[in-house]
Design an enzyme around this catalytic site. Structure first.
Site, PDB file in Angstrom:
ATOM      1  N   HIS B  77       0.903  -1.157  -0.138  1.00  0.00           N
ATOM      2  CA  HIS B  77       0.003  -0.028   0.094  1.00  0.00           C
ATOM      3  C   HIS B  77       0.867   1.084  -0.014  1.00  0.00           C
ATOM      4  O   HIS B  77       0.588   2.157  -0.762  1.00  0.00           O
ATOM      5  CB  HIS B  77      -1.003  -0.046   1.262  1.00  0.00           C
ATOM      6  CG  HIS B  77      -1.639   1.390   1.437  1.00  0.00           C
ATOM      7  ND1 HIS B  77      -2.513   1.844   0.698  1.00  0.00           N
ATOM      8  CD2 HIS B  77      -1.412   2.295   2.469  1.00  0.00           C
ATOM      9  CE1 HIS B  77      -3.101   3.166   1.172  1.00  0.00           C
ATOM     10  NE2 HIS B  77      -2.441   3.168   2.164  1.00  0.00           N
ATOM     11  N   ASP B 106       7.309  22.673 -25.473  1.00  0.00           N
ATOM     12  CA  ASP B 106       7.339  21.015 -24.788  1.00  0.00           C
ATOM     13  C   ASP B 106       8.388  21.121 -23.733  1.00  0.00           C
ATOM     14  O   ASP B 106       9.090  22.172 -23.325  1.00  0.00           O
ATOM     15  CB  ASP B 106       7.655  20.208 -26.028  1.00  0.00           C
ATOM     16  CG  ASP B 106       7.147  18.683 -25.519  1.00  0.00           C
ATOM     17  OD1 ASP B 106       7.363  18.275 -24.540  1.00  0.00           O
ATOM     18  OD2 ASP B 106       6.127  18.517 -26.517  1.00  0.00           O
ATOM     19  N   TRP B 142       7.327  -0.439   3.912  1.00  0.00           N
ATOM     20  CA  TRP B 142       8.225   0.110   2.787  1.00  0.00           C
ATOM     21  C   TRP B 142       9.423   0.611   2.986  1.00  0.00           C
ATOM     22  O   TRP B 142      10.184   0.927   2.325  1.00  0.00           O
ATOM     23  CB  TRP B 142       6.995   1.242   2.157  1.00  0.00           C
ATOM     24  CG  TRP B 142       7.401   2.599   3.083  1.00  0.00           C
ATOM     25  CD1 TRP B 142       6.650   2.918   4.314  1.00  0.00           C
ATOM     26  CD2 TRP B 142       8.012   3.687   2.440  1.00  0.00           C
ATOM     27  NE1 TRP B 142       7.163   4.253   4.404  1.00  0.00           N
ATOM     28  CE2 TRP B 142       7.823   4.647   3.702  1.00  0.00           C
ATOM     29  CE3 TRP B 142       8.760   3.882   1.342  1.00  0.00           C
ATOM     30  CZ2 TRP B 142       8.431   5.953   3.517  1.00  0.00           C
ATOM     31  CZ3 TRP B 142       9.529   5.246   1.340  1.00  0.00           C
ATOM     32  CH2 TRP B 142       9.096   6.178   2.419  1.00  0.00           C
ATOM     33  N   SER B 170      12.207   8.526 -11.856  1.00  0.00           N
ATOM     34  CA  SER B 170      12.176   9.830 -11.069  1.00  0.00           C
ATOM     35  C   SER B 170      13.641  10.908 -11.361  1.00  0.00           C
ATOM     36  O   SER B 170      13.299  12.132 -11.627  1.00  0.00           O
ATOM     37  CB  SER B 170      12.145   9.866  -9.747  1.00  0.00           C
ATOM     38  OG  SER B 170      11.020   8.934  -9.358  1.00  0.00           O
ATOM     39  N   HIS B 253      13.435  11.620   4.263  1.00  0.00           N
ATOM     40  CA  HIS B 253      12.891  12.640   4.366  1.00  0.00           C
ATOM     41  C   HIS B 253      12.779  13.659   3.342  1.00  0.00           C
ATOM     42  O   HIS B 253      11.572  14.255   3.028  1.00  0.00           O
ATOM     43  CB  HIS B 253      13.510  13.423   5.995  1.00  0.00           C
ATOM     44  CG  HIS B 253      12.527  14.127   6.439  1.00  0.00           C
ATOM     45  ND1 HIS B 253      11.426  13.803   7.167  1.00  0.00           N
ATOM     46  CD2 HIS B 253      12.349  15.398   6.217  1.00  0.00           C
ATOM     47  CE1 HIS B 253      10.583  14.863   7.500  1.00  0.00           C
ATOM     48  NE2 HIS B 253      11.187  15.876   6.925  1.00  0.00           N
ATOM     49  N   GLU B 255      12.213  12.571   0.605  1.00  0.00           N
ATOM     50  CA  GLU B 255      11.200  12.328  -0.198  1.00  0.00           C
ATOM     51  C   GLU B 255       9.886  12.760   0.244  1.00  0.00           C
ATOM     52  O   GLU B 255       9.017  13.021  -0.669  1.00  0.00           O
ATOM     53  CB  GLU B 255      11.154  10.738  -0.058  1.00  0.00           C
ATOM     54  CG  GLU B 255       9.896  10.000  -0.586  1.00  0.00           C
ATOM     55  CD  GLU B 255      10.040   9.966  -2.026  1.00  0.00           C
ATOM     56  OE1 GLU B 255      10.843  10.215  -2.741  1.00  0.00           O
ATOM     57  OE2 GLU B 255       8.709   9.542  -2.553  1.00  0.00           O
ATOM     58  N   TYR B 257       9.176  15.582   1.392  1.00  0.00           N
ATOM     59  CA  TYR B 257       8.966  16.966   0.877  1.00  0.00           C
ATOM     60  C   TYR B 257       8.606  16.862  -0.685  1.00  0.00           C
ATOM     61  O   TYR B 257       8.278  17.866  -1.506  1.00  0.00           O
ATOM     62  CB  TYR B 257      10.299  17.886   1.245  1.00  0.00           C
ATOM     63  CG  TYR B 257       9.979  17.906   2.710  1.00  0.00           C
ATOM     64  CD1 TYR B 257       8.738  17.989   3.572  1.00  0.00           C
ATOM     65  CD2 TYR B 257      11.178  18.085   3.494  1.00  0.00           C
ATOM     66  CE1 TYR B 257       8.307  18.266   4.792  1.00  0.00           C
ATOM     67  CE2 TYR B 257      11.036  18.215   4.988  1.00  0.00           C
ATOM     68  CZ  TYR B 257       9.822  18.449   5.446  1.00  0.00           C
ATOM     69  OH  TYR B 257       9.641  18.531   6.888  1.00  0.00           O
ATOM     70  N   SER B 268      -0.841  27.412  -3.532  1.00  0.00           N
ATOM     71  CA  SER B 268      -0.546  28.725  -3.851  1.00  0.00           C
ATOM     72  C   SER B 268      -1.012  29.120  -5.310  1.00  0.00           C
ATOM     73  O   SER B 268      -0.660  30.555  -5.458  1.00  0.00           O
ATOM     74  CB  SER B 268       1.082  28.841  -3.654  1.00  0.00           C
ATOM     75  OG  SER B 268       1.621  28.396  -2.541  1.00  0.00           O
ATOM     76  N   HIS B 302      15.006  12.003  12.627  1.00  0.00           N
ATOM     77  CA  HIS B 302      13.682  12.058  13.711  1.00  0.00           C
ATOM     78  C   HIS B 302      12.809  11.136  13.522  1.00  0.00           C
ATOM     79  O   HIS B 302      11.905  10.755  14.130  1.00  0.00           O
ATOM     80  CB  HIS B 302      13.079  13.629  13.632  1.00  0.00           C
ATOM     81  CG  HIS B 302      12.421  13.703  12.393  1.00  0.00           C
ATOM     82  ND1 HIS B 302      12.465  14.812  11.566  1.00  0.00           N
ATOM     83  CD2 HIS B 302      11.804  13.009  11.298  1.00  0.00           C
ATOM     84  CE1 HIS B 302      11.801  14.800  10.547  1.00  0.00           C
ATOM     85  NE2 HIS B 302      11.521  13.718  10.183  1.00  0.00           N
ATOM     86  N   HIS B 303      13.006  10.032  12.525  1.00  0.00           N
ATOM     87  CA  HIS B 303      12.507   9.097  12.200  1.00  0.00           C
ATOM     88  C   HIS B 303      12.850   7.957  13.042  1.00  0.00           C
ATOM     89  O   HIS B 303      12.319   6.767  13.190  1.00  0.00           O
ATOM     90  CB  HIS B 303      12.428   8.407  10.750  1.00  0.00           C
ATOM     91  CG  HIS B 303      11.832   9.595   9.667  1.00  0.00           C
ATOM     92  ND1 HIS B 303      10.359   9.538   9.254  1.00  0.00           N
ATOM     93  CD2 HIS B 303      12.223  10.684   9.190  1.00  0.00           C
ATOM     94  CE1 HIS B 303      10.082  10.384   8.573  1.00  0.00           C
ATOM     95  NE2 HIS B 303      11.245  11.234   8.364  1.00  0.00           N
ATOM     96  N   THR B 328       7.400  26.638   7.121  1.00  0.00           N
ATOM     97  CA  THR B 328       6.076  26.042   7.159  1.00  0.00           C
ATOM     98  C   THR B 328       4.962  26.909   7.322  1.00  0.00           C
ATOM     99  O   THR B 328       4.011  27.277   6.761  1.00  0.00           O
ATOM    100  CB  THR B 328       5.818  24.724   7.448  1.00  0.00           C
ATOM    101  OG1 THR B 328       6.962  24.041   7.266  1.00  0.00           O
ATOM    102  CG2 THR B 328       4.538  24.054   6.814  1.00  0.00           C
ATOM    103  N   LYS B 331       4.271  29.778   4.915  1.00  0.00           N
ATOM    104  CA  LYS B 331       3.414  29.408   4.091  1.00  0.00           C
ATOM    105  C   LYS B 331       1.951  29.581   4.417  1.00  0.00           C
ATOM    106  O   LYS B 331       1.219  29.926   3.672  1.00  0.00           O
ATOM    107  CB  LYS B 331       3.717  28.069   3.445  1.00  0.00           C
ATOM    108  CG  LYS B 331       5.131  27.876   2.719  1.00  0.00           C
ATOM    109  CD  LYS B 331       5.348  26.623   1.934  1.00  0.00           C
ATOM    110  CE  LYS B 331       6.353  26.789   0.925  1.00  0.00           C
ATOM    111  NZ  LYS B 331       5.769  27.296  -0.356  1.00  0.00           N
ATOM    112  N   ARG B 450       1.353   0.518  15.287  1.00  0.00           N
ATOM    113  CA  ARG B 450       1.189   0.346  13.891  1.00  0.00           C
ATOM    114  C   ARG B 450       1.548  -1.291  13.339  1.00  0.00           C
ATOM    115  O   ARG B 450       2.207  -1.621  14.089  1.00  0.00           O
ATOM    116  CB  ARG B 450       1.715   1.497  13.117  1.00  0.00           C
ATOM    117  CG  ARG B 450       3.273   1.340  13.327  1.00  0.00           C
ATOM    118  CD  ARG B 450       3.899   2.722  12.789  1.00  0.00           C
ATOM    119  NE  ARG B 450       3.881   2.930  11.076  1.00  0.00           N
ATOM    120  CZ  ARG B 450       4.842   3.557  10.364  1.00  0.00           C
ATOM    121  NH1 ARG B 450       5.936   3.960  11.111  1.00  0.00           N
ATOM    122  NH2 ARG B 450       4.768   3.544   9.198  1.00  0.00           N
TER     123      ARG B 450
END
Lengths: 285, 525
Positions: B77, B106, B142, B170, B253, B255, B257, B268, B302-303, B328, B331, B450
């Site tokens: 998932h 293009d 994952w 990517s 991390h 990723e 963002y 925006s 921090h993960h 943030t 924003k 989890r």
């Protein structure tokens, strides 16, 4: 194209075919790793990929030599190649990071530093942090370290000289001295392949005489993965230089317009710089 | 040589039709559509897996699936939603919008563009096929943490190679985006005049190029650890399983963002259009985006506060993480200030954008809670974390994608969607998304871990509510698909400038936009 100076290429079959070749190669390789097949499928995929790359590149070369690309297209290619090389830098950074982490953090902790005290006392009380190390369990058995003096030092000199010869060739190209260009490229290609040959010899020496293997703990892991991926990149670079050499012999590229040459030269300098990092951190320190 | 070129130029006018058109296309709009349709398909496949998870968690005990399969579902998932649904959706939007927004015909590297897309369906076929292996698909989450991921079945090299391919796709896509933005802008469009969506994508592309190769390195080490005897993640050989977590999150991390910065760009764009005001604080928006991107490279640990890092590390990563709240916050402030005294209307794209601001901010605040190291010791690996990242990714990233589709659909197709149905879609989605994910905060704080198929009975009520919400959310998205197809069947009626307050070069083009966006570069002053 109507009214636009920008070249928008028409439909292409190459990317799709390249994907199919890649898939065949990777499915074959995954099955091979799982011990479920031989390398036949992988090699088939690789062969197809080479054919596709040949077809795709010759098409682009024809367009380029036919004058379809203007300065703006040239600049797009430059940005593309520059950022591609940056992505390669980050790929190597992951392996250098693993090397530093092992040397500065995980080995000291295993030897009882910081919060590793109880790990050390309970599991490997006699383990001391000495680099190079194959870990507290002495994975792969005792081995002899690859010395920086000798072949690695020689290889450093070879790569540095090859960086000079490719720049000399570039000057030849810019000044219209085709002989200097071709001689410089021949020298660079030869030096590149000599480097790869020395690396291959060094590997066989390490496996046969030094008992230094990929399975020799963290030293073997970092040593072979860093030098291996670098050697792979040098091989690619040397092949690319060979292609450029043949193109130059055929009279391709002009004084101003030679992005293909420059892209490969950038790539060559990049593998050169990575090697310097390797020489210092893997072989020397 | 000249005959060659005549031949090439002749071919240019020949246009294949049917399937071959899509396989061989180099057109940014065709490729953008391919990306978006692919993303929608993956969204439903990944969503179906989420529903299997929620169905199993409807009540305690094991009802529907065996734990091993449950683990495969949580793993797949995530991989599918991140790499298959969200990233391709944003690349699809970039493909459609960037050339139109900067006044280019293009993308800069159209063949590479084709390649970036066509890698995806093949790589996902390979990834999904592992579910049918005798030993099953990947089940270690994952994040593929060793040693667990090293103990997986035959799926492991397939998963790793498919991730390699997705990463390559990517990187190629990001290179193309950067080359396009830096090299293809219309004369007069300086960097600080670029639409904000273009800015956010430029920075996202940089993140992709810097982060994806690191993932490739990490999973390559997994591969050699498993098959070729290296000891990167084996303590006995001098390595460390925690090393993988460091390398993985150095990619991981940035990723997250990558998944949210283009969403910021979309919000925006849409908020000013329906407030009929210029974006408040354009410059600060650009700098805030760049700051978030740079900070994303120094917050990764921090993960992993609970793995036993040195105290200095815990503190460093706690404070850098909290620092992200500053740009943030800038924003969020700018979005609100843009609406202040605006002449606002509430069409579907605007509704999704407003919900984004509120619900993403909730996700941001729970992120701040998680950033506090001592508090994280309690929250770590609980449903609170699940609630947090689903709040930033579902009513965050996915809402932005949906808002973008409603906003630009008239430009892409020349057809207007049914506004009433759009609003129904919005309200159903927003209500159900909160029913699904808000209760997860509570069970998480109460200690529900989890990634488990079974749980203690005291968590039952909130889990039942979440499961009902999840099925409601899933059904609401069928309405989205219905709206899309209904729109495609309409006659072409949309005005060139489909929204009164919309600004940007794309609205100067006819609706639907011509095949090659700008044949001659427009003048920007």
């Amino acid at each position: 194209m109507s009214g636009s100076s920008y070249y928008v290429p028409h439909e292409t079959k190459w990317p799709f075919l390249a994907t199919i070749a890649l898939m065949i190669m990777f499915i074959g390789l995954a099955n091979y790793m799982n011990d479920e097949s031989t390398l036949t499928l992988t090699l088939t995929g690789l062969g197809l990929l080479l054919i596709v790359i040949y077809g795709w590149f010759s098409y682009v070369v024809r367009e380029s030599e036919g004058g379809l690309y203007d300065d703006q297209v040239d600049m797009s290619f430059r940005w593309g190649m520059a950022w591609f090389i940056f992505s390669e830098v980050m790929f190597f950074a992951a392996f250098f990071g693993a090397l530093y982490y092992a040397r500065e953090l995980s080995l000291p902790w295993l030897a009882g530093d910081g919060s590793g005290v109880s790990t050390n006392q309970e599991l490997w009380p006699s383990f001391e942090n000495v680099w190079p190390s194959n870990g507290p369990a002495n994975y792969g058995g005792d081995f002899v370290v690859m010395k920086a003096a000798g072949i690695p030092a020689l290889n450093t000199i070879i790569l540095l000289i090859s960086g000079l010869t490719v720049t000399w060739a570039h000057h030849g190209l810019k000044e219209g001295k085709r002989n200097q260009l071709i001689l410089g490229l021949i020298a660079t290609v030869l030096l590149g392949f000599i480097f790869v040959g020395f690396q291959a010899y060094e590997y066989s020496h390490a496996y046969n005489d030094l008992n230094l293997k990929m399975s020799s703990g963290i030293y073997g892991s970092t040593f072979y993965m860093l030098t291996g991926f670098h050697g792979f990149h040098v091989t690619l670079g040397a092949i690319m230089l060979t292609v450029i050499l043949f193109r130059c012999i055929r009279g391709h590229f002009s004084n101003e317009n030679h992005f293909g040459f420059e892209a490969v030269a950038w790539y060559w300098h990049f593998v050169d710089v990575v090697w310097l990092g390797l020489f210092v951190f893997v072989y020397w320190l | 040589m000249s005959t060659n070129i005549d031949h090439i130029k002749e071919e240019h006018h020949h246009q294949p039709s049917g399937l071959m058109r899509w396989i061989t296309t180099t057109n940014h709009k065709d490729i953008g559509s391919l990306y978006l349709w692919f993303s929608l398909l993956m969204f439903f496949i990944g969503g179906f897996m989420a529903l299997i998870i929620r169905a199993e968690l409807f009540q305690p005990g094991l009802q529907l699936v065996v734990p091993g399969f449950f683990n495969q579902m949580t793993t797949m998932h995530a991989l599918i939603m991140i790499f298959g649904a969200l990233m391709p959706a944003f690349v699809g939007l970039a493909n459609w919008q960037l050339p139109m927004m900067i006044g280019a015909p293009d993308m800069a590297l159209p063949r590479l563009n084709n390649w970036s897309f066509w890698i995806l369906p093949f790589a996902f076929t390979m990834l999904l096929s592992t579910l049918f292996f005798e030993s099953g698909g990947p089940a270690a989450g994952w994040t593929l943490y060793p040693p667990l991921s090293l103990q997986g079945g035959n799926s492991m090299p397939f998963v790793i190679f498919s991730l390699h391919l997705l990463g390559a796709s990517s990187i190629l896509g990001a290179i193309n985006v950067i080359a396009t933005i830096l090299n293809m802008r219309a004369p007069g469009m300086t960097l600080m005049k670029m639409p904000i969506f273009v800015w956010t994508w430029l920075i996202t592309a940089f993140l992709l190029i810097a982060a994806m190769p690191v993932l490739a390195g990490a999973i390559t080490m997994l591969l050699t650890d498993r098959f070729y005897g290296t000891s990167f993640f084996t303590a006995a050989g001098g390595g460390d399983p925690v090393l993988f977590q460091h390398i993985f999150w150095f990619f991981g991390h940035p990723e997250v963002y990558i998944l949210i910065l283009p969403a910021f760009g979309i919000i925006s764009t849409i908020i000013p259009a329906f407030s009929r005001k210029k974006l408040f604080g354009y410059d600060s928006m650009v700098y805030a985006t760049a700051s978030i991107a740079l900070l994303s490279f120094i917050v990764w640990a921090h993960h992993m506060f609970t793995v036993g890092m040195p105290l200095a590390g815990e503190i460093f990563f706690m404070f850098t993480t909290m620092l992200i709240a500053v740009p943030t916050g800038v924003k969020v402030f700018n979005w609100v200030a843009t609406m202040w005294r605006g002449s606002m209307t509430f069409e579907t794209p605007m509704l999704f954008s407003l919900a984004f601001i509120i619900l993403f901010t909730i996700g941001g605040f729970s992120g701040l809670m998680l950033a506090i190291t001592p508090a994280d010791f309690q929250y770590h690996d609980t449903y609170f974390v699940v609630a947090h990242f689903h709040y930033v990714l579902v009513p965050g990233a996915i809402f932005a994608v949906i808002a973008a589709v409603y906003y630009w659909l008239p430009k892409w197709t020349g057809k207007m969607y049914n506004e009433t149905l759009g609003k129904v879609h919005f309200w159903m989605t927003t209500v159900f998304v909160n029913i699904t994910f808000f209760p997860m905060h509570f069970v998480g704080l109460a200690g529900m871990p989890r990634r488990i198929p079974d749980y203690a009975v005291q968590f039952t009520d909130f889990n039942m509510i979440a499961s009902i919400g999840a099925f409601g959310f899933g059904l609401s998205q069928l309405l989205f698909v219905y709206i899309l197809f209904q729109t495609l069947r309409q006659p072409v009626t949309a005005a060139d400038k489909s929204w009164e307050g919309a600004e940007g070069l794309e609205w100067t083009l006819p609706s639907p936009a011509p095949y090659h966006s700008f044949d001659t570069p427009p003048k920007v002053d």
